[in-house]
Design a protein around this motif. Sequence first.
Motif, mmCIF file in Angstrom:
data_model
loop_
_atom_site.group_PDB
_atom_site.id
_atom_site.type_symbol
_atom_site.label_atom_id
_atom_site.label_comp_id
_atom_site.label_asym_id
_atom_site.label_seq_id
_atom_site.Cartn_x
_atom_site.Cartn_y
_atom_site.Cartn_z
ATOM 1 N N LEU A 138 -4.409 12.308 -12.531
ATOM 2 C CA LEU A 138 -5.741 12.658 -13.021
ATOM 3 C C LEU A 138 -6.449 11.326 -13.364
ATOM 4 C CD1 LEU A 138 -4.010 14.918 -15.814
ATOM 5 C CD2 LEU A 138 -5.673 15.771 -13.915
ATOM 6 N N LYS A 206 -4.955 18.365 -7.635
ATOM 7 C CA LYS A 206 -6.249 18.683 -8.303
ATOM 8 C C LYS A 206 -7.449 19.460 -7.287
ATOM 9 C CE LYS A 206 -7.607 14.654 -9.435
ATOM 10 N NZ LYS A 206 -8.321 13.508 -9.713
ATOM 11 N N ALA A 210 -10.182 24.298 -10.007
ATOM 12 C CA ALA A 210 -11.001 25.266 -10.917
ATOM 13 C C ALA A 210 -11.145 26.396 -9.920
ATOM 14 C CB ALA A 210 -12.245 24.612 -10.812
ATOM 15 N N ASN A 296 -6.882 22.364 -17.502
ATOM 16 C CA ASN A 296 -6.870 21.986 -16.220
ATOM 17 C C ASN A 296 -7.918 22.627 -15.593
ATOM 18 O OD1 ASN A 296 -3.688 22.530 -16.577
ATOM 19 N ND2 ASN A 296 -4.306 20.674 -15.546
ATOM 20 N N TYR A 297 -8.976 23.111 -16.355
ATOM 21 C CA TYR A 297 -10.328 24.001 -15.829
ATOM 22 C C TYR A 297 -11.295 22.645 -15.749
ATOM 23 C CZ TYR A 297 -13.603 27.057 -13.917
ATOM 24 O OH TYR A 297 -14.484 27.883 -13.219
ATOM 25 N N PHE A 298 -11.730 22.200 -14.595
ATOM 26 C CA PHE A 298 -12.520 20.907 -14.657
ATOM 27 C C PHE A 298 -13.930 21.225 -15.015
ATOM 28 C CE2 PHE A 298 -15.133 17.900 -12.051
ATOM 29 C CZ PHE A 298 -14.773 16.767 -12.635
ATOM 30 N N GLY A 303 -14.671 16.410 -17.498
ATOM 31 C CA GLY A 303 -13.513 16.143 -16.673
ATOM 32 C C GLY A 303 -12.588 17.001 -17.349
ATOM 33 N N PHE A 304 -11.207 16.713 -16.962
ATOM 34 C CA PHE A 304 -10.049 17.590 -17.625
ATOM 35 C C PHE A 304 -9.831 17.414 -18.895
ATOM 36 C CE2 PHE A 304 -9.319 16.819 -12.892
ATOM 37 C CZ PHE A 304 -9.057 18.417 -12.423
#
Length: 334
Positions: A138, A206, A210, A296-298, A303-304
């Motif tokens: 990350l 990653k 999304a 975790n939804y960008f 950001g995260f």
Amino acid sequence: MRYVKLPNENFDEFFNSLKNWGKVYAPVKQGNIYTFKNVEKLSEVSLNYTRTMLPPKKFFVKPRDEMLRLKDSRWEKCGEAEKTVLFGVHSCDIHGLQILDKVYLDEPADPYYKERRENSIIIGISCMPDEYCFCKSLGTDFAMSGFDLFLHELPDGWLVRVGSVRGHEISWANEELFEEVSEDDLKNFRAFEERRAKAFKKKLNKEGLADMLDLAYDSPVWKKYEKICLGCGNCNMVCPTCRCYEVCDKWINAYEAVRERRYDSCFMVSHGLVAGGHNFRPTRLDRFRHRYYCKNYFDPEAGFNCVGCGRCDEFCPAKIEHVKVLDEVREALE
């Protein structure tokens, strides 16, 4: 950014000098866990820790926080922020505080959080990952901002990065304790960082995360883990970026009360309960899935909301692994 070297023989004196800037809190081992506690001596500090159970956010957003006190028909603000030095903060937790800053310091700024941040000094320290860490995935394994000083271990001392005006003031006040950085020091610093980068065992994919979450809302993986999850909220309590809270008034007697803010958890049934008795996350499945979308939804601007510290894995009584769940969700789409 300024770089200086702190030789090992001066480390103790440097640590003691920090007391001039505030009350020093550092990681201390208690049983099988580590916690940030007030310390008086360097010998009390566990410099080789991996993570504390509660992150440093507890100094800025307290688990239980008295905000106002009602006395003589008047509400009065509780307490003043103490001068605080947080010594030995890891990079992932520094990134966690920066995520909280975007929430609590955005207009209108939270006055309690703002005052505590302004009265704190952050001194970071290098670390080696364990089997739970995935901060490298990350980009939170290295901090370029958000600290006053950051210490990187060398064979004979510490390479110190100065990251703020206050950091410069601390280094200037202790100028006799520092040396110029040599080529050998930079070589050792780079070698340590390369060794550290290779030590990460866990990796979060990653790529297209999304989009994957958009497609996987009804994935059977969520249902699988919903049956395993205890719904205890441990992961929320130890997370460095969770910021949900509730506010309640506690009456002492007919004329006195305390307004208290305390951590809340999206795993609790009451968290999604709104006026009229409607609950927009009524099932454990809804609540379990929500946390992964929250973390975790960008967001292109923010950001995260996850820094890969590994606390949710280590302190989950059901031994649910954050990265493993997301990997299984991805595999179920293929």
